[in-house]
Enzyme design. Structure first.
Site: not given
Ligand code: KIV
Length: 264
Positions: A45-46, A84, A112, A114, A181
């Site tokens: 989600d970056s 994510d 994934k 968080e 992270e």
């Molecule tokens: O969204 C992302 O790119 C991430 C990485 C920073 C691990 O979760």
């Protein structure tokens, strides 16, 4: 190349062989990264930061994630695609199951999430239903406003102990992989030794089983403040393909991250 599966990554951990993850948001870069032998393509989600231009990952929606996951899936042939779960899409077991299902149907192989021990019932429900899950502890970008900014986590004894307990609780709940992270390198190494599942670090030193980086960071795109753990692999490599290969090789040879990329 044969398809990368969880069993492949678990075998790598058992053999002490490092593997490599890299973010991917579209079909072209997915193809290049897959051909470079990157084992895990993270549709992070970056993308809220590097694709959409937001200053956090908070605005990213499930529909946007599905769009990017399906594009990456079309470019990929062998890598494992990790997606994510975006902001507030896993606050209950029902919501998590519905949203994870959409990401898996769009082409993800693992999702994934968080967070720490509070996620235990949600992870149990997903894994009971056969959805592979990666945990994500340490700096949690979706909680940046609660954390007071993008800061290294686990630097004091209480914070470090909480991360250790979170890691064990998530493993017990059924996560298959664990992203860590922005935590001190020694702490990430200790957690990696304590866990049976493979760990993937970003800003967590070289003692993890794998590394993950944001694609735009390894290509030296400075459109946002560059954290200490980032290295530009394009400046010496000369082409995008060579930069991605150089990153992968540096991780496998334990040359990246170097001491200058780590927190103590
Ligand atoms: O969204 C992302 O790119 C991430 C990485 C920073 C691990 O979760």
């Amino acid at each position: 190349m044969s398809k990368i599966r969880l069993s492949t990554l678990k075998q790598y951990k058992a053999e002490g062989k490092k593997f490599v993850a890299l973010t991917s948001y579209d079909a072209s870069f997915a193809q290049i990264s897959d051909e470079a032998g990157i084992e895990v393509l993270l549709v992070g989600d970056s993308l809220g930061n590097v694709i959409q231009g937001h200053d956090s990952t908070v605005p990213v929606t499930i529909d946007q994630m599905m769009y990017h996951v399906s594009a990456v899936a079309r470019g990929n042939s062998s890598a494992m695609i990790m997606a994510d779960m975006p902001y507030m899409t896993y606050t209950s077991e029902t919501a998590a199951l519905e949203n994870a299902t959409q990401l898996m149907q769009a082409g993800a192989h693992i999702v994934k999430l968080e967070g720490g021990a509070w996620l235990t019932p949600i992870i149990k429900r997903l894994t009971e239903c056969g959805i592979p899950v990666c945990g994500h502890i340490g700096l949690l970008p979706q909680s940046v406003d609660k954390l007071g900014g993008y800061k290294v986590q686990g630097t004091d004894p209480l914070g470090a102990d909480t991360l250790r307990q979170d890691a064990l609780a998530l493993q017990e709940a059924g996560v298959d992989l664990m992203v860590m992270e922005c935590i001190p390198a020694h702490l990430a190494s200790e957690i990696t030794t304590e866990l049976g599942i493979p760990t993937i670090g970003i800003g967590a030193g070289s003692g993890t089983d794998a590394q993950v980086m944001v694609l735009h960071d390894i290509l030296g795109l400075k459109t946002r403040p560059t954290p200490k753990f980032v290295k530009n692999f394009l400046s010496e490599a000369g082409s995008i393909e060579s930069a991605i290969s150089a990153y992968a090789e540096a991780v496998r040879n334990s040359q990246f991250p170097a001491a200058e990329h780590c927190y103590n």
